[in-house]
Design an enzyme around this catalytic site. Sequence first.
Site, short mmCIF file in Angstrom:
data_model
loop_
_atom_site.label_atom_id
_atom_site.label_comp_id
_atom_site.label_asym_id
_atom_site.label_seq_id
_atom_site.Cartn_x
_atom_site.Cartn_y
_atom_site.Cartn_z
N HIS A 236 -3.38 -49.18 -20.11
CA HIS A 236 -3.59 -47.83 -19.80
C HIS A 236 -1.87 -47.57 -19.90
O HIS A 236 -1.49 -45.71 -19.26
CB HIS A 236 -3.86 -47.57 -18.31
CG HIS A 236 -5.17 -48.21 -17.63
ND1 HIS A 236 -6.04 -47.28 -18.27
CD2 HIS A 236 -5.74 -49.52 -17.74
CE1 HIS A 236 -7.54 -48.01 -18.29
NE2 HIS A 236 -7.19 -49.26 -18.39
N ASN B 267 -12.32 -45.77 -15.18
CA ASN B 267 -12.79 -45.43 -16.68
C ASN B 267 -13.88 -45.07 -16.51
O ASN B 267 -14.84 -44.45 -15.86
CB ASN B 267 -13.53 -46.96 -17.56
CG ASN B 267 -12.02 -47.98 -17.59
OD1 ASN B 267 -10.68 -47.72 -17.05
ND2 ASN B 267 -12.21 -49.27 -17.29
N TYR C 45 -2.69 -55.68 -10.03
CA TYR C 45 -1.97 -54.48 -9.94
C TYR C 45 -0.81 -54.01 -9.57
O TYR C 45 0.60 -54.30 -9.66
CB TYR C 45 -3.20 -53.13 -8.86
CG TYR C 45 -3.96 -52.76 -10.31
CD1 TYR C 45 -5.28 -53.69 -10.70
CD2 TYR C 45 -3.95 -51.48 -10.87
CE1 TYR C 45 -5.58 -53.54 -11.25
CE2 TYR C 45 -4.94 -51.04 -11.95
CZ TYR C 45 -6.01 -52.34 -11.70
OH TYR C 45 -7.16 -51.98 -12.90
C1 HEM Z 1 -13.51 -52.61 -14.00
C2 HEM Z 1 -12.89 -53.12 -14.86
C3 HEM Z 1 -11.09 -52.34 -14.85
C4 HEM Z 1 -11.02 -50.77 -14.73
C5 HEM Z 1 -12.36 -50.19 -14.69
C6 HEM Z 1 -9.84 -50.97 -14.93
C7 HEM Z 1 -8.79 -49.81 -14.51
C8 HEM Z 1 -7.57 -49.36 -15.17
C9 HEM Z 1 -6.89 -48.43 -15.10
C10 HEM Z 1 -7.33 -46.81 -14.84
C11 HEM Z 1 -5.82 -48.23 -15.11
C12 HEM Z 1 -4.70 -47.62 -15.41
C13 HEM Z 1 -4.09 -47.11 -13.67
C14 HEM Z 1 -2.62 -45.75 -13.96
O1 HEM Z 1 -3.55 -44.34 -14.56
O2 HEM Z 1 -1.74 -46.12 -13.91
C15 HEM Z 1 -5.40 -49.96 -15.28
C16 HEM Z 1 -3.74 -50.50 -14.50
C17 HEM Z 1 -3.75 -51.88 -15.28
N1 HEM Z 1 -5.42 -53.27 -14.84
FE1 HEM Z 1 -7.63 -52.05 -15.14
N2 HEM Z 1 -9.50 -51.80 -15.09
C18 HEM Z 1 -9.86 -52.83 -15.29
C19 HEM Z 1 -9.78 -54.37 -15.13
C20 HEM Z 1 -8.59 -54.78 -15.33
C21 HEM Z 1 -8.08 -55.77 -14.44
C22 HEM Z 1 -9.68 -57.25 -14.62
C23 HEM Z 1 -7.26 -56.51 -14.67
C24 HEM Z 1 -6.72 -57.59 -14.41
C25 HEM Z 1 -6.69 -58.61 -13.80
C26 HEM Z 1 -6.73 -55.31 -14.92
C27 HEM Z 1 -4.96 -54.88 -14.90
C28 HEM Z 1 -4.74 -54.38 -14.89
C29 HEM Z 1 -3.62 -53.62 -14.60
C30 HEM Z 1 -1.93 -55.20 -15.01
C31 HEM Z 1 -2.90 -52.54 -15.11
C32 HEM Z 1 -0.90 -51.86 -15.15
C33 HEM Z 1 -1.29 -51.18 -13.61
C34 HEM Z 1 0.03 -50.66 -13.94
O3 HEM Z 1 0.80 -51.27 -14.40
O4 HEM Z 1 0.04 -49.86 -13.01
N3 HEM Z 1 -7.51 -54.24 -15.05
N4 HEM Z 1 -6.31 -50.59 -14.91
#
Ligand code: HEM
Length: 702
Positions: A90, A163, A377
């Site tokens: 993202h 999402n 996160y």
């Molecule tokens: C339903 C499943 C998921 C959804 C809806 C989702 C949604 C999101 C969204 C919207 C962001 C961007 C946030 C922003 O705008 O700064 C994000 C970032 C991220 N997501 Fe997910 N994600 C999902 C699953 C996962 C999983 C399973 C993991 C790890 C185990 C993960 C790890 C991350 C990481 C590391 C970031 C970067 C955050 C940052 O640097 O601030 N996500 N995710």
Amino acid sequence: MTKGKTTTPARAKQRKQGMEPTVSVGAGGEWHQSGGSDQARLTTNQGLSLSDNQNSLRANSRGPTLLEDFIIREKITHFDHERIPERIVHARGTGAHGYFELTKSLGKYTSAKVLTEVGVQTPVFTRISTVAGGSGSADTPRDVRGFAVKFYTKEGNWDLVGNNVPVFFIQDAIKFPDLVHAIKMEPDRAFPQAATAHDTFWDYISLTPESMHMVMWIMSDRTLPRSLRMIEGFGVHSFRLLNAAGDSTFVKFHWRPKLGLQATTWNETVKLAGADPDFHRRDMFEAISSGAFPEWELAVQLFSEEDADAFPFDHLDATKLIPEELVPLQVIGRMVLNRWPNNFFAETEQVAFCPSHIVPGMDFTNDPLLQGRLFSYLDTQLSRLGSPNFHQLPINAPKCPFANHQRDAHMQMAQPTGRVSYEPNTLAADSPREHPVDGFHSAVSEETGAKGRIRPERFADHYSQARQFYRSQTSCEQTHLASALVFELSKVEHPHIREAMVGHLRHIEEDLAQRVASGLGMTELPPAPASAVAVQDLAPSPALQLIGKMKDTLEGRTIGLLVADGSDAGSIEAIAKAVLAAGANVKRVALNIGDVKLSDGSHLKIDGQLAGMPSVLFDAVAVILSKAAAVMLSEESDAMDFVRDAFGHLKAIGVDKGGEFLLNKAGIKHDAGVMAIGALERFIAAAKTRQWDREASVRTLA
Ligand code: HEM
């Protein structure tokens, strides 16, 4: 020497205030701007006023630069460290401020003030993103859109990090690093950027049957949005609401756009990436700047443990959704985005969303994907933002009071006073304390059973909801989905991966598998892999369609007018008036930027040059040309592309006689979506939608 005066408003104001900088020329011909005594001073970070910002300190005018020059060292050191690591996923996002207003209380289910105080406006910051591409990638690849909302509530920050698709690829967070490594550009060659159409992605997916439902969503037009203002958002997981008595109800969150859903066609998407890589960000910026504030309804699905036990799937499995027909949506509020950030880096880049940010009256569920996210996160943000104090950045800080005894660390901005930095204590009467009644409580739950790395058997059905999704689509949407699969898999170099994927499709719908197989030139269908459980025929859910959720409106859309010297002034005025009255914008395109001289001698200001403003940027077009201009433009390939693309992308086209000449030269046959511009009402009605019936005449469908 003072250089020429220009007349921009900023310069005029400066001049009035006697603050217009003096421009002088240095010994090497370089320009220097210097201010008068009232002018803000350019300083170092220590407040030292600079006399020269164009020359480093040198031993002589042609000699080496001296190490002594602390001014160049400070400036370049800061510059060298300007970039921080981008988000691992993202990375490319667009953010805006706004508010959430509750219209219906959930007081029966939760004590959270943000969900019980009707009429109260809670400030929000929302960031919508692509997943796979880097922060400099284009806005329009085929990709899921992240939909993250930070609510600055009276009881602390609540982040709903969702999402635009209600399900996910995997059931367990332990698989996430592999999934993301497979999606991202391949490590030995560093391409493709922001694309799933490559071997490593489909290799991984072909070995992950639980992804098949998500595959249906990402191959649908949902991942080709026309505008970020025209997408839904989903919290994906089930969360819990807790009332004052501690009773718990499950909840799923949905955002629904006021403008309805709208997508682009695949060929249009490909061309958009070149025509305007910032297409979505610019659209959001222009909408907010013009006061057309993007708006979404917040709706919930509420259900009990008993309801959940009766579902033909496990709601703790993030690859499943709860059809709206099974648990209807209740609209409880609306979100309006009405303020663009002051500074992109400070806000959109540094904002840190985290699914574990909830408020009293809410709790998590045991969804194993959510449980992993609760850790990931904060952990990643420590490295991305470089210090555990990133919650102090204005975009991340709660707007309610917050206090504890965490201290120090890199970039500490707060200056806590007094002797006491621990709790409990007797030495500080004003020390922050626990609040056992209205502080945060977890839901009471009992956990029994054998510990282990065991997937629940109820997670084993990987194909039934994929089939339900496919069967719920209109035939046109099914065709797009099949074509998307053919395109994606055609980019895969290893035949065994293609075959494995077509094998999975056979469980979803034999006809889909057949269409994709023939699109890929397979002479016979590969075998389907073993399915852990029998695939069910679930009732179709029309709410899963995108076409069914499009709105009959021109609001938020843009109509392009192709004009030239001699175009009919009356027709242009009439169409612009009708389009604006219907809520859309108008942009005028001509061969060159500047003005064109119309039939009545008046001048019309042009918004874009033909080569820089192709028809992919518009929702519908009108071509209003004199015969002479039409003859001239029929020799211009950009003009031919303008009308051919508008036709191929299923857009309404309004023409006068000159426009009709151009269409004929481009080989475009008339259909119901092409009409004389005099039939204004018909044009406005047709411009609200795509001309789906045209599709079979413009491309060979999978
Ligand atoms: C339903 C499943 C998921 C959804 C809806 C989702 C949604 C999101 C969204 C919207 C962001 C961007 C946030 C922003 O705008 O700064 C994000 C970032 C991220 N997501 Fe997910 N994600 C999902 C699953 C996962 C999983 C399973 C993991 C790890 C185990 C993960 C790890 C991350 C990481 C590391 C970031 C970067 C955050 C940052 O640097 O601030 N996500 N995710």
